[in-house]
Design a protein around this motif. Structure first.
Motif, PDB file in Angstrom:
ATOM      1  N   GLU A   1       0.848  -1.177   0.000  1.00  0.00           N
ATOM      2  CA  GLU A   1       0.000   0.000   0.000  1.00  0.00           C
ATOM      3  C   GLU A   1       0.885   1.229   0.000  1.00  0.00           C
ATOM      4  O   GLU A   1       2.087   1.131   0.233  1.00  0.00           O
ATOM      5  N   TYR A   2       0.279   2.383  -0.273  1.00  0.00           N
ATOM      6  CA  TYR A   2       1.036   3.616  -0.092  1.00  0.00           C
ATOM      7  C   TYR A   2       0.210   4.575   0.736  1.00  0.00           C
ATOM      8  O   TYR A   2      -1.018   4.487   0.785  1.00  0.00           O
ATOM      9  N   GLN A   3       0.907   5.456   1.404  1.00  0.00           N
ATOM     10  CA  GLN A   3       0.287   6.504   2.195  1.00  0.00           C
ATOM     11  C   GLN A   3       0.922   7.826   1.790  1.00  0.00           C
ATOM     12  O   GLN A   3       2.145   7.921   1.649  1.00  0.00           O
ATOM     13  N   ASP A   4       0.084   8.839   1.617  1.00  0.00           N
ATOM     14  CA  ASP A   4       0.532  10.171   1.215  1.00  0.00           C
ATOM     15  C   ASP A   4       0.939  10.951   2.464  1.00  0.00           C
ATOM     16  O   ASP A   4       0.109  11.204   3.338  1.00  0.00           O
ATOM     17  N   ILE A   5       2.185  11.318   2.529  1.00  0.00           N
ATOM     18  CA  ILE A   5       2.710  12.033   3.698  1.00  0.00           C
ATOM     19  C   ILE A   5       2.023  13.384   3.897  1.00  0.00           C
ATOM     20  O   ILE A   5       1.923  13.883   5.015  1.00  0.00           O
ATOM     21  N   ASP A   6       1.512  13.974   2.813  1.00  0.00           N
ATOM     22  CA  ASP A   6       0.836  15.260   2.910  1.00  0.00           C
ATOM     23  C   ASP A   6      -0.563  15.145   3.513  1.00  0.00           C
ATOM     24  O   ASP A   6      -1.160  16.145   3.893  1.00  0.00           O
ATOM     25  N   GLN A   7      -1.093  13.934   3.612  1.00  0.00           N
ATOM     26  CA  GLN A   7      -2.444  13.726   4.130  1.00  0.00           C
ATOM     27  C   GLN A   7      -2.475  13.286   5.590  1.00  0.00           C
ATOM     28  O   GLN A   7      -3.554  13.112   6.161  1.00  0.00           O
ATOM     29  N   ASP A   8      -1.318  13.094   6.195  1.00  0.00           N
ATOM     30  CA  ASP A   8      -1.261  12.587   7.569  1.00  0.00           C
ATOM     31  C   ASP A   8      -0.216  13.372   8.359  1.00  0.00           C
ATOM     32  O   ASP A   8       0.983  13.180   8.155  1.00  0.00           O
ATOM     33  N   PRO A   9      -0.649  14.239   9.274  1.00  0.00           N
ATOM     34  CA  PRO A   9       0.301  15.056  10.040  1.00  0.00           C
ATOM     35  C   PRO A   9       1.313  14.236  10.844  1.00  0.00           C
ATOM     36  O   PRO A   9       2.465  14.641  10.986  1.00  0.00           O
ATOM     37  N   ARG A  10       0.898  13.072  11.334  1.00  0.00           N
ATOM     38  CA  ARG A  10       1.815  12.221  12.099  1.00  0.00           C
ATOM     39  C   ARG A  10       2.931  11.695  11.202  1.00  0.00           C
ATOM     40  O   ARG A  10       4.114  11.743  11.562  1.00  0.00           O
ATOM     41  N   LEU A  11       2.569  11.196  10.033  1.00  0.00           N
ATOM     42  CA  LEU A  11       3.582  10.718   9.085  1.00  0.00           C
ATOM     43  C   LEU A  11       4.489  11.864   8.643  1.00  0.00           C
ATOM     44  O   LEU A  11       5.698  11.695   8.521  1.00  0.00           O
ATOM     45  N   HIS A  12       3.896  13.012   8.411  1.00  0.00           N
ATOM     46  CA  HIS A  12       4.679  14.183   7.986  1.00  0.00           C
ATOM     47  C   HIS A  12       5.726  14.541   9.035  1.00  0.00           C
ATOM     48  O   HIS A  12       6.901  14.753   8.713  1.00  0.00           O
ATOM     49  N   ALA A  13       5.305  14.580  10.284  1.00  0.00           N
ATOM     50  CA  ALA A  13       6.238  14.931  11.369  1.00  0.00           C
ATOM     51  C   ALA A  13       7.342  13.894  11.531  1.00  0.00           C
ATOM     52  O   ALA A  13       8.501  14.230  11.782  1.00  0.00           O
ATOM     53  N   GLN A  14       6.992  12.631  11.353  1.00  0.00           N
ATOM     54  CA  GLN A  14       7.959  11.556  11.591  1.00  0.00           C
ATOM     55  C   GLN A  14       8.914  11.326  10.425  1.00  0.00           C
ATOM     56  O   GLN A  14      10.091  11.041  10.631  1.00  0.00           O
ATOM     57  N   TYR A  15       8.433  11.457   9.188  1.00  0.00           N
ATOM     58  CA  TYR A  15       9.222  10.999   8.040  1.00  0.00           C
ATOM     59  C   TYR A  15       9.548  12.068   6.998  1.00  0.00           C
ATOM     60  O   TYR A  15      10.143  11.750   5.970  1.00  0.00           O
ATOM     61  N   TRP A  16       9.170  13.326   7.214  1.00  0.00           N
ATOM     62  CA  TRP A  16       9.306  14.331   6.167  1.00  0.00           C
ATOM     63  C   TRP A  16      10.677  14.366   5.516  1.00  0.00           C
ATOM     64  O   TRP A  16      10.801  14.453   4.297  1.00  0.00           O
ATOM     65  N   GLU A  17      11.740  14.289   6.281  1.00  0.00           N
ATOM     66  CA  GLU A  17      13.085  14.413   5.717  1.00  0.00           C
ATOM     67  C   GLU A  17      13.620  13.111   5.131  1.00  0.00           C
ATOM     68  O   GLU A  17      14.737  13.086   4.616  1.00  0.00           O
ATOM     69  N   GLN A  18      12.842  12.042   5.192  1.00  0.00           N
ATOM     70  CA  GLN A  18      13.334  10.747   4.725  1.00  0.00           C
ATOM     71  C   GLN A  18      12.590  10.207   3.509  1.00  0.00           C
ATOM     72  O   GLN A  18      12.983   9.172   2.992  1.00  0.00           O
ATOM     73  N   ILE A  19      11.540  10.838   3.045  1.00  0.00           N
ATOM     74  CA  ILE A  19      10.720  10.218   2.011  1.00  0.00           C
ATOM     75  C   ILE A  19      11.496   9.993   0.722  1.00  0.00           C
ATOM     76  O   ILE A  19      12.389  10.765   0.413  1.00  0.00           O
ATOM     77  N   PRO A  20      11.182   8.933   0.016  1.00  0.00           N
ATOM     78  CA  PRO A  20      10.203   7.919   0.364  1.00  0.00           C
ATOM     79  C   PRO A  20      10.714   7.010   1.485  1.00  0.00           C
ATOM     80  O   PRO A  20      11.908   6.747   1.591  1.00  0.00           O
ATOM     81  N   VAL A  21       9.776   6.526   2.267  1.00  0.00           N
ATOM     82  CA  VAL A  21      10.087   5.593   3.352  1.00  0.00           C
ATOM     83  C   VAL A  21       9.344   4.300   3.063  1.00  0.00           C
ATOM     84  O   VAL A  21       8.185   4.324   2.655  1.00  0.00           O
ATOM     85  N   VAL A  22      10.020   3.180   3.287  1.00  0.00           N
ATOM     86  CA  VAL A  22       9.394   1.877   3.098  1.00  0.00           C
ATOM     87  C   VAL A  22       9.322   1.176   4.450  1.00  0.00           C
ATOM     88  O   VAL A  22      10.334   1.055   5.151  1.00  0.00           O
ATOM     89  N   LEU A  23       8.118   0.725   4.789  1.00  0.00           N
ATOM     90  CA  LEU A  23       7.895  -0.065   5.993  1.00  0.00           C
ATOM     91  C   LEU A  23       7.603  -1.495   5.576  1.00  0.00           C
ATOM     92  O   LEU A  23       6.906  -1.730   4.586  1.00  0.00           O
ATOM     93  N   VAL A  24       8.133  -2.433   6.330  1.00  0.00           N
ATOM     94  CA  VAL A  24       7.796  -3.848   6.152  1.00  0.00           C
ATOM     95  C   VAL A  24       7.148  -4.290   7.449  1.00  0.00           C
ATOM     96  O   VAL A  24       7.778  -4.206   8.517  1.00  0.00           O
ATOM     97  N   ASP A  25       5.896  -4.685   7.348  1.00  0.00           N
ATOM     98  CA  ASP A  25       5.128  -5.100   8.526  1.00  0.00           C
ATOM     99  C   ASP A  25       5.140  -4.021   9.611  1.00  0.00           C
ATOM    100  O   ASP A  25       5.264  -4.302  10.792  1.00  0.00           O
ATOM    101  N   GLY A  26       5.065  -2.759   9.188  1.00  0.00           N
ATOM    102  CA  GLY A  26       4.984  -1.642  10.115  1.00  0.00           C
ATOM    103  C   GLY A  26       6.305  -1.146  10.668  1.00  0.00           C
ATOM    104  O   GLY A  26       6.350  -0.146  11.375  1.00  0.00           O
ATOM    105  N   GLU A  27       7.399  -1.805  10.334  1.00  0.00           N
ATOM    106  CA  GLU A  27       8.733  -1.410  10.802  1.00  0.00           C
ATOM    107  C   GLU A  27       9.498  -0.768   9.639  1.00  0.00           C
ATOM    108  O   GLU A  27       9.460  -1.269   8.520  1.00  0.00           O
TER     109      GLU A  27
END
Length: 92
Positions: free
Chosen positions: A48-74
């Motif tokens: 799946e993909y998630q748009d960092i611009d649509q989720d403030p939590r993801l934006h705060a956590q990953y903004w400087e690293q995108i794209p970020v890939v999670l495997v099983d949530g890690e």
């Protein structure tokens, strides 16, 4: 045998989940998605993909690293996705 030395039980590909955290207009995100589509398609792993611009939590956590890939949530990787490394993570 001690629990410390036991390997994790292997999970079936269909029980795994790859998540791509991306934003529109990001060429590295497009490149990452191509790798994810190929590897997950080959192995039968859902993704799946998630748009960092649509989720403030993801934006705060990953903004400087995108794209970020999670495997099983890690977090698996960021910026560049290595096909062999992702394939290994999903089959080990």
């Amino acid at each position: 045998m001690s629990l410390i030395f036991r390997r994790k039980q292997a999970r079936a590909p269909e029980d795994r989940l790859v998540t791509l955290i991306r934003k529109p207009g990001c060429h590295l995100c497009d490149d990452a998605q191509l790798v994810i589509e190929k590897v997950c398609g080959d192995l039968g792993v859902p993704w799946e993909y998630q748009d960092i611009d649509q989720d403030p939590r993801l934006h705060a956590q990953y903004w400087e690293q995108i794209p970020v890939v999670l495997v099983d949530g890690e977090q698996h990787t960021f910026w560049r996705v290595n096909e062999d490394r992702l394939r290994k993570a999903l089959t080990d």
